[in-house]
Design a protein around this motif. Structure first.
Motif, PDB file in Angstrom:
ATOM      1  N   LYS A  34       0.813  -1.168   0.020  1.00 31.65           N
ATOM      2  CA  LYS A  34       0.046  -0.011  -0.007  1.00 31.65           C
ATOM      3  C   LYS A  34       1.210   1.192  -0.202  1.00 31.65           C
ATOM      4  CE  LYS A  34      -4.476  -0.956   2.345  1.00 31.65           C
ATOM      5  NZ  LYS A  34      -4.356  -1.619   3.695  1.00 31.65           N
ATOM      6  N   HIS A  54      -2.881   0.645  -8.522  1.00 31.31           N
ATOM      7  CA  HIS A  54      -3.692   0.159  -7.090  1.00 31.31           C
ATOM      8  C   HIS A  54      -3.386  -1.122  -6.589  1.00 31.31           C
ATOM      9  CE1 HIS A  54      -6.819  -1.171 -10.224  1.00 31.31           C
ATOM     10  NE2 HIS A  54      -6.560  -2.291  -9.609  1.00 31.31           N
ATOM     11  N   LYS A  56      -4.818  -4.355  -4.112  1.00 37.79           N
ATOM     12  CA  LYS A  56      -5.756  -4.964  -3.584  1.00 37.79           C
ATOM     13  C   LYS A  56      -5.112  -6.359  -2.684  1.00 37.79           C
ATOM     14  CE  LYS A  56      -8.473  -5.993  -7.231  1.00 37.79           C
ATOM     15  NZ  LYS A  56      -9.423  -6.071  -7.937  1.00 37.79           N
TER      16      LYS A  56
END
Length: 171
Positions: A34, A54, A56
């Protein structure tokens, strides 16, 4: 010599068709992804900087999407490749902690100064790490990475000083 990059993960497979990849983390903390803005992809021939669009998480894996890689075909060729970060972006280590990459290849000596072998691997068992040392005779000895056994790690002299616990060599 210390490596100036550290491996944070390995691309294990593609995820869907839009260019996402599943990454097996080689860092203690998968949420680390992150905080990363970019990673270095080591293709074996070259290193490319990839910007993370991004992140996940799925089970113990990170699912990453890189900017400019919007299709499964663009990214599929990188399956099995390492993702690296510059050492200065690495997590700060606690005192007496070392990156595994820095331990491999260290000369292992006993507290009496006798050569014991060479550090060849680190097994992460959950409770404590186990250091694999190959003796000059080619035997593998497993040493628990605990303070009573691993007395000192000196990266400047590339030496690890160990105390061989009673019974350890009778295995």
């Amino acid at each position: 010599m210390m490596e100036d990059t550290l491996r944070v993960g390995v691309i294990s497979s593609t995820h869907g068709v839009r260019g996402e990849v599943k990454v097996f983390p080689t860092t203690d903390d998968v949420t680390r992804f992150k905080e990363l803005k970019e990673v270095i992809l080591d293709t074996g021939k070259e290193q490319k900087i990839l910007t993370i669009e991004h992140v996940k998480f799925f089970k113990n894996m990170a699912i990453l999407k890189f900017k400019g890689y919007d299709n499964i075909n663009d990214i599929e060729i990188y399956k099995g490749k390492d993702l690296l970060i510059p050492r200065e972006q690495a997590v700060k280590l606690a005192p007496n902690e070392n990156f595994i990459v820095d331990l491999i290849g260290l000369k292992v000596v006993t507290e009496d100064g006798d050569t014991f072998g060479v550090m060849t691997d680190v097994l992460q068992t959950g409770a404590n790490d186990v250091y694999v040392v190959e003796t000059p005779e080619g035997k593998e000895v497993l040493l628990p990475a605990i303070p009573s056994c691993i007395l000192d790690v000196n990266l400047e002299t590339s030496t690890m000083t160990v105390h061989i616990l009673d019974g350890l060599l009778d295995l």
